[in-house]
Motif scaffolding. Structure first.
Motif, PDB file in Angstrom:
ATOM      1  N   ASP A 236       0.833  -1.206   0.000  1.00 57.49           N
ATOM      2  CA  ASP A 236       0.000   0.000   0.000  1.00 57.49           C
ATOM      3  C   ASP A 236       0.871   1.261   0.000  1.00 57.49           C
ATOM      4  N   PRO A 237       1.530   1.563  -1.125  1.00 51.53           N
ATOM      5  CA  PRO A 237       2.464   2.701  -1.150  1.00 51.53           C
ATOM      6  C   PRO A 237       1.780   4.045  -0.915  1.00 51.53           C
ATOM      7  N   LYS A 238       0.441   4.082  -1.123  1.00 48.24           N
ATOM      8  CA  LYS A 238      -0.281   5.348  -0.978  1.00 48.24           C
ATOM      9  C   LYS A 238      -0.277   5.871   0.454  1.00 48.24           C
ATOM     10  N   GLN A 239      -0.053   4.968   1.440  1.00 47.19           N
ATOM     11  CA  GLN A 239      -0.109   5.389   2.843  1.00 47.19           C
ATOM     12  C   GLN A 239       1.047   6.327   3.220  1.00 47.19           C
ATOM     13  N   PHE A 240       2.107   6.389   2.390  1.00 47.73           N
ATOM     14  CA  PHE A 240       3.294   7.139   2.800  1.00 47.73           C
ATOM     15  C   PHE A 240       3.317   8.564   2.258  1.00 47.73           C
ATOM     16  N   ASP A 241       3.810   9.457   3.121  1.00 42.75           N
ATOM     17  CA  ASP A 241       4.106  10.826   2.689  1.00 42.75           C
ATOM     18  C   ASP A 241       5.619  11.015   2.846  1.00 42.75           C
ATOM     19  N   VAL A 242       6.081  11.266   4.091  1.00 41.31           N
ATOM     20  CA  VAL A 242       7.530  11.322   4.326  1.00 41.31           C
ATOM     21  C   VAL A 242       7.958  10.068   5.086  1.00 41.31           C
ATOM     22  N   ILE A 243       8.946   9.387   4.556  1.00 46.53           N
ATOM     23  CA  ILE A 243       9.557   8.259   5.278  1.00 46.53           C
ATOM     24  C   ILE A 243      10.883   8.764   5.819  1.00 46.53           C
ATOM     25  N   LEU A 244      11.014   8.734   7.146  1.00 41.85           N
ATOM     26  CA  LEU A 244      12.225   9.241   7.796  1.00 41.85           C
ATOM     27  C   LEU A 244      13.009   8.061   8.339  1.00 41.85           C
ATOM     28  N   THR A 245      14.260   7.916   7.929  1.00 43.63           N
ATOM     29  CA  THR A 245      14.977   6.722   8.387  1.00 43.63           C
ATOM     30  C   THR A 245      16.495   6.891   8.359  1.00 43.63           C
ATOM     31  N   GLU A 246      17.172   5.928   8.992  1.00 41.12           N
ATOM     32  CA  GLU A 246      18.642   6.014   9.093  1.00 41.12           C
ATOM     33  C   GLU A 246      19.298   5.575   7.787  1.00 41.12           C
ATOM     34  N   ASN A 247      20.592   5.667   7.754  1.00 40.11           N
ATOM     35  CA  ASN A 247      21.355   5.545   6.522  1.00 40.11           C
ATOM     36  C   ASN A 247      21.135   4.219   5.775  1.00 40.11           C
ATOM     37  N   MET A 248      21.381   3.115   6.437  1.00 41.68           N
ATOM     38  CA  MET A 248      21.311   1.815   5.753  1.00 41.68           C
ATOM     39  C   MET A 248      19.879   1.450   5.365  1.00 41.68           C
ATOM     40  N   PHE A 249      18.932   1.676   6.289  1.00 38.91           N
ATOM     41  CA  PHE A 249      17.533   1.359   5.955  1.00 38.91           C
ATOM     42  C   PHE A 249      17.083   2.227   4.773  1.00 38.91           C
ATOM     43  N   GLY A 250      17.530   3.487   4.778  1.00 37.52           N
ATOM     44  CA  GLY A 250      17.142   4.404   3.705  1.00 37.52           C
ATOM     45  C   GLY A 250      17.728   3.986   2.364  1.00 37.52           C
ATOM     46  N   ASP A 251      18.933   3.443   2.396  1.00 41.22           N
ATOM     47  CA  ASP A 251      19.561   2.962   1.163  1.00 41.22           C
ATOM     48  C   ASP A 251      18.685   1.869   0.540  1.00 41.22           C
TER      49      ASP A 251
END
Ligand code: IPM
Ligand code: MG
Length: 360
Positions: A236-251
């Motif tokens: 369900d990609p529609k649920q996201f607006d800003v995803i805030l995360t650390e370096n490796m998870f964000g990669d």
């Protein structure tokens, strides 16, 4: 306005896609009476070949003195390129990490959205993506596993390796603030992604993010475990607006999110710090297999140049102009090969650049 841009063409398709972005920037500077000057610097494999190091101190100094850095892509085929026979600290990627750290570019913004014109390229079922989605991944870029102590050594007759995942409160606070600030200009929702059921660094992350959120009462904050987030992105990609995360998870999550859009050749990114200096680059890699063939999609790099105008130079109308020109070109049916579909007209990398200039 006069602006100095440090330009890194890099490896693989980097030089071709950067040339198209420069074409567009030159057209913008004429139209709006700006002067952009370019300092070309080396980073990655091409720098190894010429200077024996993936990033020289001179290149860092030029980047530091510039108003912004525009980057194509770096690196080669990791199984066949001689660059990957070198020790890790001398490989192309080490240059990129050194640039991020030297310029203190702690905030990496990676938008992922579904282009109406390119819906067909999205690998998800239509009922999931109905109405589109539009998210911004805000990835911490100068801490965590990428920059902790690491070592490989022999203990009791076998090799043992470790990589340290370290975050301080201040590092978490500044990226969290950035995430909330961006959410305030969007749909006012932050999903903070961590692994707080296992990692201490994630438990600290969650605590600090909760504290920062007190200053943003209008923003809805939710916490999500990274494994669940990987699942939710396809469910369900529609649920996201800003995803805030650390370096490796964000990669990892940003690659997944870009794949979900189906058009990684369209996605830009910005790496920012507290002041206006930033580095702008496409989200995709150097695609050595298609390098030099004039078939790469330059749009992600051109959109990155638009982000540069917006975030580093406060040139919003110029950035809007570029983004609209790209939409027009897509509406008219022009496609590079990566986003080609039936009934559309396939064009080369340089022709795509020309078309965008014509539609400014
Ligand atoms: C990215 C890339 C880099 C990273 C590599 C090339 C070091 O994957 O920008 O996402 O892991 O940050
Ligand atoms: Mg990556």
């Amino acid at each position: 306005m006069n602006k100095n841009i440090a330009v890194i063409k890099g490896d693989g398709i980097g030089p071709e896609i950067v040339d198209e972005a420069i074409k567009v920037l030159d057209a913008i500077s004429q139209k709006y009476n700006h002067t952009f000057s370019y300092d070309y610097i080396l980073m990655g494999g091409c720098s190894i070949d010429v200077c024996g190091t993936p990033l020289s101190d001179e290149a860092i100094e030029i980047a530091k003195k510039s108003d912004a850095v525009l980057l194509g892509s770096i690196g080669g085929d990791t199984t066949t390129s001689p660059w990957y026979k070198l020790e890790p600290s001398l490989r192309p990627e080490a240059g990129l990490l050194k640039m991020r750290k030297s310029l203190n570019l702690f905030a990496n913004l990676r938008p992922a959205y579904l282009y109406n014109e390119l819906k067909g390229a999205c690998p998800l079922k239509e009922e999931i993506t109905e109405g589109g989605f539009d998210m911004m991944i805000v990835r911490e870029l100068t801490g965590g596993l990428y920059f902790g102590d690491r070592e490989t050594k022999e203990i009791d007759g076998q090799m043992v390796a470790h990589d340290n995942l370290v975050y301080s409160e201040n590092e978490i606070k500044r990226i969290a603030k950035r995430g909330f600030d961006i959410a305030m200009k969007r749909n006012k929702k932050v999903t903070s992604v961590d692994k707080a059921n296992v990692l201490d660094s994630s438990r600290l992350w969650r605590k600090v993010v909760n504290e920062v959120s007190q200053d943003y009462p209008e923003v809805t904050l939710e916490h999500m475990l990274v494994d669940n987030c990987a699942m939710q992105l396809v469910k369900d990609p529609k649920q996201f607006d800003v995803i805030l995360t650390e370096n490796m998870f964000g990669d990892i999550l940003s690659d997944e999110a870009s794949m979900v859009t189906g058009s990684i050749g369209m996605l830009s990114s910005a790496s920012l710090r507290e002041d206006k200096l930033g580095m702008y680059e496409p989200s995709h890699g150097s695609a050595p297999d298609i390098a030099g063939k004039n078939v790469a999609n330059p749009i992600a790099t051109i959109l990155s140049a638009a982000m540069m105008l917006r975030y580093s130079f406060d040139m919003d109308k110029e950035a809007d102009n570029i983004e609209k020109a790209i939409e027009k070109v897509l509406e008219k049916g022009y496609r590079t090969i990566d986003i080609m579909s039936k009934g559309k007209e396939e064009v080369s990398c340089s022709r795509m650049g020309d078309l965008i200039v014509e539609n400014l």
